[in-house]
Design a protein around this motif. Structure first.
Motif, PDB file in Angstrom:
ATOM      1  N   VAL A  36       0.834  -1.209   0.000  1.00  0.00           N
ATOM      2  CA  VAL A  36       0.000   0.000   0.000  1.00  0.00           C
ATOM      3  C   VAL A  36       0.871   1.262   0.000  1.00  0.00           C
ATOM      4  N   LEU A  37       1.911   1.237   0.839  1.00  0.00           N
ATOM      5  CA  LEU A  37       2.813   2.397   0.889  1.00  0.00           C
ATOM      6  C   LEU A  37       3.516   2.600  -0.445  1.00  0.00           C
ATOM      7  N   ASP A  38       3.918   1.499  -1.068  1.00  0.00           N
ATOM      8  CA  ASP A  38       4.593   1.608  -2.363  1.00  0.00           C
ATOM      9  C   ASP A  38       3.642   2.152  -3.419  1.00  0.00           C
ATOM     10  N   THR A  39       2.391   1.658  -3.398  1.00  0.00           N
ATOM     11  CA  THR A  39       1.403   2.160  -4.364  1.00  0.00           C
ATOM     12  C   THR A  39       1.120   3.642  -4.148  1.00  0.00           C
ATOM     13  N   ARG A  40       0.980   4.032  -2.889  1.00  0.00           N
ATOM     14  CA  ARG A  40       0.751   5.444  -2.588  1.00  0.00           C
ATOM     15  C   ARG A  40       1.938   6.299  -3.034  1.00  0.00           C
ATOM     16  N   ARG A  41       3.149   5.760  -2.878  1.00  0.00           N
ATOM     17  CA  ARG A  41       4.356   6.483  -3.281  1.00  0.00           C
ATOM     18  C   ARG A  41       4.360   6.707  -4.787  1.00  0.00           C
ATOM     19  N   LYS A  42       4.005   5.656  -5.532  1.00  0.00           N
ATOM     20  CA  LYS A  42       3.948   5.784  -6.995  1.00  0.00           C
ATOM     21  C   LYS A  42       2.910   6.823  -7.415  1.00  0.00           C
ATOM     22  N   GLU A  43       1.756   6.773  -6.751  1.00  0.00           N
ATOM     23  CA  GLU A  43       0.688   7.724  -7.102  1.00  0.00           C
ATOM     24  C   GLU A  43       1.113   9.158  -6.786  1.00  0.00           C
ATOM     25  N   ASP A 140      12.467   6.680   1.218  1.00  0.00           N
ATOM     26  CA  ASP A 140      11.564   5.736   1.896  1.00  0.00           C
ATOM     27  C   ASP A 140      11.606   5.888   3.416  1.00  0.00           C
ATOM     28  N   SER A 141      12.159   6.967   3.921  1.00  0.00           N
ATOM     29  CA  SER A 141      12.357   7.111   5.368  1.00  0.00           C
ATOM     30  C   SER A 141      11.046   7.056   6.147  1.00  0.00           C
ATOM     31  N   GLU A 142      10.034   7.768   5.658  1.00  0.00           N
ATOM     32  CA  GLU A 142       8.762   7.762   6.395  1.00  0.00           C
ATOM     33  C   GLU A 142       8.084   6.394   6.323  1.00  0.00           C
ATOM     34  N   ASP A 143       8.105   5.815   5.131  1.00  0.00           N
ATOM     35  CA  ASP A 143       7.489   4.492   4.995  1.00  0.00           C
ATOM     36  C   ASP A 143       8.256   3.446   5.790  1.00  0.00           C
TER      37      ASP A 143
END
Length: 453
Positions: A36-43, A140-143
């Motif tokens: 989910v975090l990766d998808t949100r990052r891409k978006e 990616d620090s926050e994730d």
């Protein structure tokens, strides 16, 4: 190999299953959260590229960045013209990403220093004949902090969950095994000879309930069979007493006739001997039967246990002398006991007779009586042929004789009566023996027999 109790196995299995399920559950949560975090990052990166592209315009024969629509502040981005000059940027120095080649509309991850950066490049787009590219990057620090917090929660939760699972497993095992404990306790009572007992019916009609019903039916069938056997034994013993007494009386009367030949006299003596043996056997069978039926009433009184043992040796003096046996006695402590004197004397007589019978000529017999405070220890030791290991569990059974010791001189009931008398006095009887090393029969009796109310 150590064997664990069923309750321990249930608790361990329940705890391990809980830990495994929790680990799998947290693993799935971690995986889903990472996706989910990766998808949100891409978006976010894709949205930022679109926003940045829409704000590049031509002004006075040159390109400008309007900067009217705010882009997420945590993103690092820059806009580059076709000639290589920087139009606008935000965040880290553009030189940090110089070694990363442009890959239009491609989401890539790169390790730079101690950080992982995710980069998205736009396609080359044209503004009034000017080529422009946009690069957006984020760390990616926050994730990573979110995932680390999730792992920390799991690490802290796991011991608490394991403890909770163990406690729950204990409670579960206690509830599940309660019927088993009731079955075991009832089986112990039945093993002591009380076949009238039944296992309390289970509240739930589950597998254990079915097992309880089956066991109760089996116990009922065993009790019926046992009662039929006891009735037959009682009836046979009673019915045999009269004909045996008649045979004995006629045999004794015949022996008074002087006209009998030596051969006839020997035959009559054989008949008389067998009659006496049968009479002794029926008396012992009746004694056992009354004891098992609870009809044998004890009459406790105070008497000297050592004196009773000496009296037994006196009664067997002829047999001891005939076999040239060396009988030794050892008494320690106060030997006053409160019990049924007749029964205890019979117990001592049976044990000593057994030792005399199986001790070879010129052998040794040792009788020890020791006061242990609350109980008496009575041990009768001989140096006879011993008892095979396979026969030891059966020596106190009725009519049982070891194959190596089988003869016709006894009834096979003496040791059974010893055990019955000991148990009637709330005591125990046991044996230790090995082939070629003699035997030690041990009886433990309470110093004071107390009648059960």
């Amino acid at each position: 190999m150590k064997r664990f109790r069923l309750r321990t196995k249930i608790v361990v299995a329940f705890t391990l299953a809980s830990i495994l399920m929790s680990t799998v559950f947290f693993g799935l949560i971690h995986l889903v959260t990472d996706r989910v975090l990766d998808t949100r990052r891409k978006e976010n990166l894709s949205l930022a590229v679109s926003q940045l592209i829409s704000q590049v315009e031509l002004w006075n024969d040159g390109l400008i960045f309007e900067d009217e629509t705010p882009v997420a502040n945590e993103l690092c981005w820059f806009i580059m013209e076709g000639n290589g000059s920087e139009l606008a940027s935000h965040g880290r120095d553009i030189a940090l990403f110089d070694a990363i080649p442009f890959r239009p509309e491609t989401y890539t991850a790169h390790r730079i220093g101690d950080e992982t950066w995710f980069v998205l490049d736009s396609e080359v787009f044209v503004v009034e004949n000017e080529d422009v590219v946009v690069r957006v990057a984020t760390t990616d620090s926050e994730d990573a902090a979110v995932l680390a917090t999730l792992r920390l929660i799991f690490v802290c939760f796991l011991p608490v969950m394991a403890l909770g699972a163990t406690v729950t497993g204990l409670l579960l095992a206690r509830g599940v095994l309660r019927p088993v404990r009731e079955i075991s306790a009832c089986a112990e009572e039945i093993a002591k000879g009380d076949l009238s007992k039944r296992i309390p019916p289970a509240a739930a009609k589950d597998e254990l309930g079915e097992l309880t019903d089956t066991l109760n039916r089996m116990i009922g069938a065993v009790e019926s069979s046992f009662l039929r056997e006891k009735r037959f034994t009682d009836d046979a013993s009673h019915e045999l007493r009269t004909p045996i007494a008649v045979i004995r009386a006629y045999s004794e009367e015949l022996l008074t006739h002087d006209e009998l030949t030596d051969e006839q006299r020997a035959s009559v003596k054989t008949v008389l001997g067998e009659a006496l043996r049968m009479q002794h056997m029926t008396e012992q069978m009746l004694t056992l039967s009354r004891a098992q039926n609870g009809k044998l009433t004890l009459h406790p009184e105070a008497f000297d246990l050592a004196g009773a043992a000496e009296g037994v040796l006196s009664a067997l003096e002829d047999k001891v002398t005939e076999k040239r046996l060396d009988c030794q006695t050892e008494f320690s402590g106060d030997t006053q006991i409160v019990a049924d004197q007749t029964m205890i004397s019979r117990l001592l007589l049976n044990l000593t007779e057994n030792a005399v019978k199986y001790t070879p000529d010129g052998g040794n017999i040792r009788i020890r009586i020791r006061n242990l405070g609350e109980t008496f220890l009575i041990a009768v030791e001989d140096d006879g042929p011993g008892i095979p290991a396979d026969d030891l569990p059966h020596v106190f059974e009725r009519f049982y004789r070891s194959d190596k010791a089988r003869d016709r001189s006894g009834t096979g009931l003496g040791l059974a009566i010893v055990k019955q008398i000991a148990e009637l006095h709330h005591g125990t009887a046991s044996v230790e023996s090995a082939e070629g090393k003699g035997s030690v029969f041990t009886v433990r009796l309470p110093v004071r027999y107390v009648t059960a109310e």
